[in-house]
Enzyme design. Structure first.
Site, mmCIF file in Angstrom:
data_model
loop_
_atom_site.group_PDB
_atom_site.id
_atom_site.type_symbol
_atom_site.label_atom_id
_atom_site.label_comp_id
_atom_site.label_asym_id
_atom_site.label_seq_id
_atom_site.Cartn_x
_atom_site.Cartn_y
_atom_site.Cartn_z
ATOM 1 N N ASP A 96 22.871 -37.490 2.128
ATOM 2 C CA ASP A 96 23.667 -38.680 2.422
ATOM 3 C C ASP A 96 22.774 -39.660 3.179
ATOM 4 O OD1 ASP A 96 25.669 -37.155 1.323
ATOM 5 O OD2 ASP A 96 27.112 -37.516 2.935
ATOM 6 N N LYS A 157 29.146 -43.836 -0.734
ATOM 7 C CA LYS A 157 29.904 -43.266 0.383
ATOM 8 C C LYS A 157 30.350 -44.392 1.306
ATOM 9 C CE LYS A 157 29.332 -40.073 4.321
ATOM 10 N NZ LYS A 157 28.461 -39.047 4.935
ATOM 11 N N LYS A 185 32.520 -41.177 -2.368
ATOM 12 C CA LYS A 185 32.791 -40.298 -1.236
ATOM 13 C C LYS A 185 33.440 -41.100 -0.115
ATOM 14 C CE LYS A 185 30.719 -37.172 2.188
ATOM 15 N NZ LYS A 185 29.510 -36.413 2.596
#
EC number: 4.1.2.4
Length: 221
Positions: A96, A157, A185
């Site tokens: 991430d 994300k 996400k």
């Protein structure tokens, strides 16, 4: 309110996260044990805990995710690349990456693209780019999302959780931009089953949360 018996297995969406700066080896062990017990597909821990998590989850079908350039994204590209490569060498299979927000604000498309694409190419892992949607305008969100998708990211994300949490509006916005090209996400502040359902309905394909156990228990209860 979304009905409790909706046809969603909430556990299968959860990146079980333990990203408190005070995380101890005992905390990481508990996180991994919970992932195994409740059937979470992924744990997300700091880079320093990747090796431990990989050992604890050896032989399990649970991915180890870590964060890169977290939580501000202001590291240089070379530092982020090193972080990503080291994490991969230590066994992380999902990364991430915090986008450089200053570059997004400045419209520095080439710099953003080069940073993300270099990490994608060097690691070959599942890449989720944290956009920190609460700090961006819709125009900036669109720019960042399109660059990240073009650079090879697998997921967009929403947030790190440090500057606000995921919203249904932002998840829907990113989902409309991506049109299925990448996963979405949602992360930050996901504490209730109703929140989780609403985010999934809006297009989230992953949920980053430290409240996964409570969510599953709520669904099963």
């Amino acid at each position: 309110m979304i009905e409790k018996n909706i046809n969603i297995d909430i556990a299968t969406y959860i990146d079980h996260s333990f990203l408190k700066p005070t995380a101890t080896p005992e905390d990481i062990e508990q996180c991994c044990n919970e992932a195994q017990y409740f059937g979470f597909p992924t744990v997300c821990v700091y880079p320093s805990a990747v090796s431990q998590a990989v050992k604890l989850l050896h032989g399990q079908k649970i991915a180890v995710c870590t964060v890169i350039g977290f939580p501000t994204g202001a590291n240089t590209s070379s530092v982020k690349l090193y972080e990503a490569q080291e994490a991969t060498e230590n066994g992380a299979t999902e990364l991430d990456i915090m986008i450089n927000l200053g570059q997004v604000k400045a419209g520095s498309s080439e710099e953003i693209y080069n940073e993300i694409s270099a990490i994608c190419e060097a690691t070959g892992q599942t890449i989720k780019v944290i956009l920190e949607t609460n700090l961006l305008t819709d125009t900036e969100k669109r720019l960042a999302a399109e660059i990240c998708m073009d650079a090879g990211a697998n997921y967009l994300k929403t947030c790190s959780g440090w500057f606000g949490g995921a919203t249904v509006t932002d998840v829907r916005f990113l989902n409309n931009i991506s049109q299925g090209r990448v996963g979405i996400k949602a992360s930050g502040g996901i504490k209730t089953l109703e929140q989780a359902y609403e985010l999934i309905e809006a297009g989230a394909t992953r949920l980053g949360t430290s409240h996964g156990v409570a969510l599953v228990q709520s669904q099963n209860g």
